[in-house]
Design an enzyme around this catalytic site. Structure first.
Site, PDB file in Angstrom:
ATOM      1  CG  HIS A   1     -62.986  61.469  56.286  1.00 16.27           C
ATOM      2  ND1 HIS A   1     -63.753  61.311  57.413  1.00 16.27           N
ATOM      3  CD2 HIS A   1     -62.656  60.198  55.889  1.00 16.27           C
ATOM      4  CE1 HIS A   1     -63.881  60.010  57.680  1.00 16.27           C
ATOM      5  NE2 HIS A   1     -63.206  59.315  56.781  1.00 16.27           N
TER       6      HIS A   1
ATOM      7  CG  HIS B   1     -66.253  54.111  52.722  1.00 17.99           C
ATOM      8  ND1 HIS B   1     -67.212  53.584  53.566  1.00 17.99           N
ATOM      9  CD2 HIS B   1     -65.344  54.734  53.512  1.00 17.99           C
ATOM     10  CE1 HIS B   1     -66.890  53.873  54.819  1.00 17.99           C
ATOM     11  NE2 HIS B   1     -65.771  54.574  54.825  1.00 17.99           N
TER      12      HIS B   1
ATOM     13  CG  ASP C   1     -66.883  59.105  54.868  1.00 21.50           C
ATOM     14  OD1 ASP C   1     -67.693  59.906  54.355  1.00 21.50           O
ATOM     15  OD2 ASP C   1     -66.840  58.883  56.087  1.00 21.50           O
TER      16      ASP C   1
ATOM     17  CG  HIS D   1     -58.954  57.669  57.168  1.00 20.88           C
ATOM     18  ND1 HIS D   1     -59.120  56.622  58.045  1.00 20.88           N
ATOM     19  CD2 HIS D   1     -60.170  57.901  56.618  1.00 20.88           C
ATOM     20  CE1 HIS D   1     -60.404  56.243  58.006  1.00 20.88           C
ATOM     21  NE2 HIS D   1     -61.054  57.005  57.149  1.00 20.88           N
TER      22      HIS D   1
END
Ligand code: ZN
Length: 209
Positions: free
Chosen positions: A77, A175, A25, A81
């Site tokens: 995503h 990540h 991510d 964020h």
């Protein structure tokens, strides 16, 4: 939340039940780091979903294209964020839609997977993802690579965290981070040694959410 959104049945009978989904991510961030991770995935014949943020894609459109050109899957995503679960539907539509539009513009493909930041998309996040034709997913195995108290930027602790939570069909959250990049080759080797294969996102049934 339905467990179906983050546990997967492998399609390939060769892997029996022992397969995991790899996800990364919060990129795309940095060319060397990303390239190293893509090289490691290739070395292990592994596919993954890279859940990207729109503002990062805007900064690094060439890296977004690189992920696609290297045969990996791009997921949505959100643009900024942010925690979506208390936002208005219009705001969530913009957070998701702008990312999908930009990814489509750069790669010709619209994302088919959505992961809400912090795992908190709320009902509206689920609804908008569905309307955009995306499978909503959180994760079932957090590497804690984002938690500096838990992993202290130590690749060995990232590996340990994943192995401790390992289960067939695990959806592993990682990540684009330097210590995760350092951990990746060894982690994938250990997973293989335990008999695990890697789920190809293209084989995931999009209707299961
Ligand atoms: Zn995130």
């Amino acid at each position: 939340m339905s467990s179906k959104t983050f546990r997967f049945s492998p399609v390939d009978p060769e892997t029996s039940n022992k397969a995991v989904l790899l996800t990364f991510d919060d990129g795309p961030k940095e060319k060397e780091e990303l390239t190293s991770m893509l090289d490691t995935l290739d070395k292990h014949g592994a596919k993954a979903i890279f859940f990207v943020n729109g503002y990062r894609v805007k900064q690094n459109p060439e890296l977004l294209k690189l992920i696609d050109e290297r045969g990996q899957t791009i997921g949505n995503h959100s643009w900024d964020h942010i925690d979506l679960h208390k936002k208005s539907k219009a705001e969530v539509q913009k957070q998701l839609g702008d990312v999908s539009d930009l990814v489509e513009e750069l790669t010709g493909k619209r994302p088919q997977f959505f992961r809400p930041p912090f795992g908190t998309g709320g009902d509206v996040g689920k609804e908008v993802a569905k309307e955009d034709g995306m499978l909503y997913m959180t994760w079932s195995n957090g590497s804690l690579d984002w938690d500096l108290k838990a992993t202290k930027k130590d690749p060995q602790l990232v590996i340990k965290n994943v192995l401790e939570q390992l289960h067939p069909g695990a959806n592993i959250l990682m990540h684009e981070l330097p210590w995760t990049k350092e951990a990746l080759d060894s982690l994938l080797t250990k997973l293989e040694e335990k008999g695990y294969g890697f789920i190809d996102p293209a084989s995931i049934d999009l209707e299961q959410g």
